[in-house]
Design a protein around this motif. Structure first.
Motif, PDB file in Angstrom:
ATOM      1  N   HIS A  27      43.233  34.289  35.895  1.00 40.32           N
ATOM      2  CA  HIS A  27      42.781  33.373  36.943  1.00 40.32           C
ATOM      3  C   HIS A  27      42.431  31.992  36.396  1.00 40.32           C
ATOM      4  O   HIS A  27      41.777  31.209  37.074  1.00 40.32           O
ATOM      5  CB  HIS A  27      41.546  33.950  37.640  1.00 40.32           C
ATOM      6  N   LEU A  28      42.872  31.689  35.205  1.00 37.85           N
ATOM      7  CA  LEU A  28      42.468  30.463  34.530  1.00 37.85           C
ATOM      8  C   LEU A  28      42.713  29.201  35.355  1.00 37.85           C
ATOM      9  O   LEU A  28      41.929  28.267  35.321  1.00 37.85           O
ATOM     10  CB  LEU A  28      43.190  30.346  33.183  1.00 37.85           C
ATOM     11  N   LEU A  29      43.769  29.169  36.113  1.00 41.75           N
ATOM     12  CA  LEU A  29      44.091  27.963  36.882  1.00 41.75           C
ATOM     13  C   LEU A  29      43.403  27.893  38.238  1.00 41.75           C
ATOM     14  O   LEU A  29      43.431  26.857  38.896  1.00 41.75           O
ATOM     15  CB  LEU A  29      45.607  27.858  37.069  1.00 41.75           C
ATOM     16  N   THR A  30      42.771  28.976  38.663  1.00 45.75           N
ATOM     17  CA  THR A  30      42.146  28.983  39.984  1.00 45.75           C
ATOM     18  C   THR A  30      40.640  29.202  39.962  1.00 45.75           C
ATOM     19  O   THR A  30      40.008  29.167  41.007  1.00 45.75           O
ATOM     20  CB  THR A  30      42.777  30.079  40.867  1.00 45.75           C
ATOM     21  N   SER A  66      38.283  37.843  45.183  1.00 46.06           N
ATOM     22  CA  SER A  66      39.610  38.395  45.439  1.00 46.06           C
ATOM     23  C   SER A  66      40.653  37.309  45.692  1.00 46.06           C
ATOM     24  O   SER A  66      41.814  37.605  45.835  1.00 46.06           O
ATOM     25  CB  SER A  66      39.556  39.348  46.643  1.00 46.06           C
ATOM     26  N   ARG A  67      40.250  36.068  45.760  1.00 42.70           N
ATOM     27  CA  ARG A  67      41.190  34.969  46.005  1.00 42.70           C
ATOM     28  C   ARG A  67      42.042  34.680  44.810  1.00 42.70           C
ATOM     29  O   ARG A  67      41.761  34.839  43.725  1.00 42.70           O
ATOM     30  CB  ARG A  67      40.438  33.701  46.376  1.00 42.70           C
TER      31      ARG A  67
END
Length: 67
Positions: A27-30, A66-67
């Motif tokens: 999830h590094l970019l979000t 959860s996004r």
């Protein structure tokens, strides 16, 4: 609301904290990450508390995670 996730490798609360992420690469970019381990307050009885702790049972964060 946006949450900052924790990617510490040395936290006694990691198993029960909703902010803990063991694979930040997914999830590094979000997501935004920080290491909150320096904020841990360690008690003489070997328990720990953290001002950024969110219980995994918190439904509001579950939806955001959860996004």
């Amino acid at each position: 609301m946006t949450y900052t996730y924790c990617m510490t490798s040395n936290c006694a609360l990691a198993d029960i904290c909703a902010r803990y992420e063991d694979d930040a690469g997914k999830h590094l970019l979000t997501r935004t990450y920080a290491d909150f381990s320096e904020e841990l307050i360690r008690q003489p009885d070997h328990t720990a508390t953290c001002p950024f702790f969110i219980d995994k049972d918190n439904a509001e964060l579950k939806g955001a995670a959860s996004r």
